[in-house]
Design a protein around this motif. Structure first.
Motif, mmCIF file in Angstrom:
data_model
loop_
_atom_site.group_PDB
_atom_site.id
_atom_site.type_symbol
_atom_site.label_atom_id
_atom_site.label_comp_id
_atom_site.label_asym_id
_atom_site.label_seq_id
_atom_site.Cartn_x
_atom_site.Cartn_y
_atom_site.Cartn_z
ATOM 1 N N LEU A 152 37.094 57.382 6.438
ATOM 2 C CA LEU A 152 36.496 58.717 6.418
ATOM 3 C C LEU A 152 36.211 59.265 7.805
ATOM 4 N N THR A 153 36.040 58.392 8.792
ATOM 5 C CA THR A 153 35.661 58.869 10.129
ATOM 6 C C THR A 153 36.774 59.679 10.793
ATOM 7 N N THR A 154 38.004 59.530 10.331
ATOM 8 C CA THR A 154 39.121 60.252 10.941
ATOM 9 C C THR A 154 39.554 61.474 10.132
ATOM 10 N N LYS A 155 38.906 61.723 9.008
ATOM 11 C CA LYS A 155 39.286 62.868 8.181
ATOM 12 C C LYS A 155 38.806 64.177 8.810
ATOM 13 N N THR A 156 39.543 65.247 8.559
ATOM 14 C CA THR A 156 39.147 66.562 9.047
ATOM 15 C C THR A 156 38.015 67.118 8.176
ATOM 16 N N SER B 143 25.730 60.316 7.354
ATOM 17 C CA SER B 143 26.967 60.009 8.070
ATOM 18 C C SER B 143 28.088 59.613 7.112
ATOM 19 N N LEU B 144 27.718 59.044 5.967
ATOM 20 C CA LEU B 144 28.738 58.641 4.995
ATOM 21 C C LEU B 144 29.542 59.833 4.511
ATOM 22 N N MET B 145 28.876 60.989 4.428
ATOM 23 C CA MET B 145 29.552 62.212 3.981
ATOM 24 C C MET B 145 29.861 63.145 5.150
ATOM 25 N N ARG B 146 29.669 62.629 6.378
ATOM 26 C CA ARG B 146 29.937 63.401 7.596
ATOM 27 C C ARG B 146 29.123 64.699 7.607
ATOM 28 N N LEU B 147 27.822 64.580 7.324
ATOM 29 C CA LEU B 147 26.941 65.740 7.290
ATOM 30 C C LEU B 147 26.069 65.846 8.529
ATOM 31 N N MET C 78 37.110 66.477 4.200
ATOM 32 C CA MET C 78 35.784 66.025 3.759
ATOM 33 C C MET C 78 35.192 66.981 2.723
ATOM 34 N N GLN C 79 35.469 68.269 2.863
ATOM 35 C CA GLN C 79 34.953 69.237 1.895
ATOM 36 C C GLN C 79 35.513 68.982 0.501
ATOM 37 N N LYS C 80 36.746 68.496 0.433
ATOM 38 C CA LYS C 80 37.336 68.159 -0.865
ATOM 39 C C LYS C 80 36.681 66.916 -1.468
ATOM 40 N N LEU C 81 36.204 66.034 -0.607
ATOM 41 C CA LEU C 81 35.596 64.786 -1.069
ATOM 42 C C LEU C 81 34.144 64.973 -1.480
ATOM 43 N N ARG C 82 33.397 65.801 -0.720
ATOM 44 C CA ARG C 82 31.977 66.018 -1.012
ATOM 45 C C ARG C 82 31.816 66.705 -2.363
ATOM 46 N N GLY C 83 30.959 66.176 -3.172
ATOM 47 C CA GLY C 83 30.722 66.739 -4.498
ATOM 48 C C GLY C 83 31.642 66.162 -5.544
#
Length: 336
Positions: free
Chosen positions: A80-84, A59-63, A88-93
């Motif tokens: 993070l819960t309100t990000k599109t 859930s931390l990474m919205r997966l 989130m794809q830019k943040l992951r990794g």
């Protein structure tokens, strides 16, 4: 946690709730989880299978398939819960990396190792292919894979289980994220390889300063690597403290139970292994009061009827248990 890491707060999770709809009803997998993570520290989340550890981590990474029902996840102050999904794809990794439970199912069997490691660099760092290749080779070398130039051209099935886990670590760290989430990183590995993976985490943390969240039920791993520990049960945090506080000064009967069910390493064979009796509650219909009530030797009437409040033992150690209320009977058996 070192002195340098006590200042910089990276992640704050506050009253997080995550549920999954099913044909039989709503599974309340995570029910009000709160914790924090600081730069350079290792936080372990431990508990039985099905207690919500992995769902919390993902859930931390919205997966997860459904977004958090309520609560807050703040990374460096950003919600993070309100990000599109695109955000989130830019943040992951780039900012947060994750190692999943089974490396073989997480690696693409028809793509070379080199391509899979380069992917994050090409996506996030805007490197040329040659630059990404050099960076990937250095990362393989960092995680202890010999002859990295040759290994870059091989496929996941040509690696052993321990080497595949090292590959997953390399892929998660290649973009130099601030947070690494490791979900059961030593599962299915023999004890020798487990020890090597733990040493690798510690060495990489010293070199990069990455903060690590490790999800596990293996208290042996936790004892070696964790600065702080969150003990989860039935989707909730039962107890949180430093490694010493949870192992030596724990206050929750569930923490006591899981510690008693683990073999001792001090050679004292007179201490029997005592499993925690019973089974966890059904999270489609969770208990109103303390979720550990039915399995607790010290349960009181209030435990069944009212959820226990948070009791702060000190600034780093807190517990959700009615035994900590000043009106509760004294329990001297803990820590004995």
């Amino acid at each position: 946690m070192t002195e340098a890491t006590t200042k910089e707060l990276l992640l704050e999770v506050d009253d997080l709730h995550v549920s999954f709809p099913t044909k039989r009803g709503e599974v309340q997998a995570v029910r009000g989880v709160s914790f924090s993570l600081y730069k350079g520290e290792t936080l372990a989340i431990v508990g039985e299978s099905g207690c919500g550890k992995s769902v919390t981590a993902q859930s931390l990474m919205r997966l997860v398939s459904t977004p958090p029902k309520s609560g807050s996840i703040r990374y460096k102050g950003e919600e993070l819960t309100t990000k599109t999904e695109k955000q989130m794809q830019k943040l992951r990794g780039l900012e947060m990396g994750m190692i999943f439970q089974d490396p073989m199912t997480s690696l693409n069997p028809v793509i070379t190792v080199g391509e899979q490691i380069r992917e994050g660099l090409l996506r996030h760092q805007k490197m040329s292919k040659d630059e990404a290749t050099k960076e990937a080779i250095e990362m393989l070398r960092l995680v202890g894979i010999a002859d990295p130039d040759k290994r870059m051209k091989q496929y996941p099935h040509q690696f052993s289980g321990g080497m595949r886990q090292r590959l997953m670590i390399a892929m998660a760290l290649v973009c130099k994220p601030d947070i690494l989430i490791a979900d059961e990183p030593t599962t299915a590995l023999d004890v020798t390889i487990q020890a090597q993976i733990i040493e690798l985490f510690q060495e990489i943390q010293r070199k990069t300063g990455v903060a690590i969240i490790i999800i596990t039920h293996d208290l042996g791993v936790v004892a070696q690597i964790a600065d702080r520990i969150c003990v989860m049960y039935a989707g909730k945090i039962a107890e949180t403290g430093t490694s010493y506080e949870v192992f030596k000064e724990h206050r929750h009967p569930y923490t006591e139970g899981i510690l008693k069910s683990v073999p001792r390493m001090d050679g004292n064979r007179d201490v029997p292994l005592i499993p925690v009796p019973g089974t966890p509650p059904n999270l489609m219909n969770p208990p109103v009061g303390c979720p550990f009530y039915m399995r607790c030797d010290y349960a009181m009437k209030v435990c069944k009827e009212v959820a226990p409040p948070r009791t702060d033992c000190n600034e780093s150690h807190y517990v959700h248990c009615w035994l900590q209320d000043e009106r509760a009977p004294s329990i001297k058996q803990l820590h004995s």
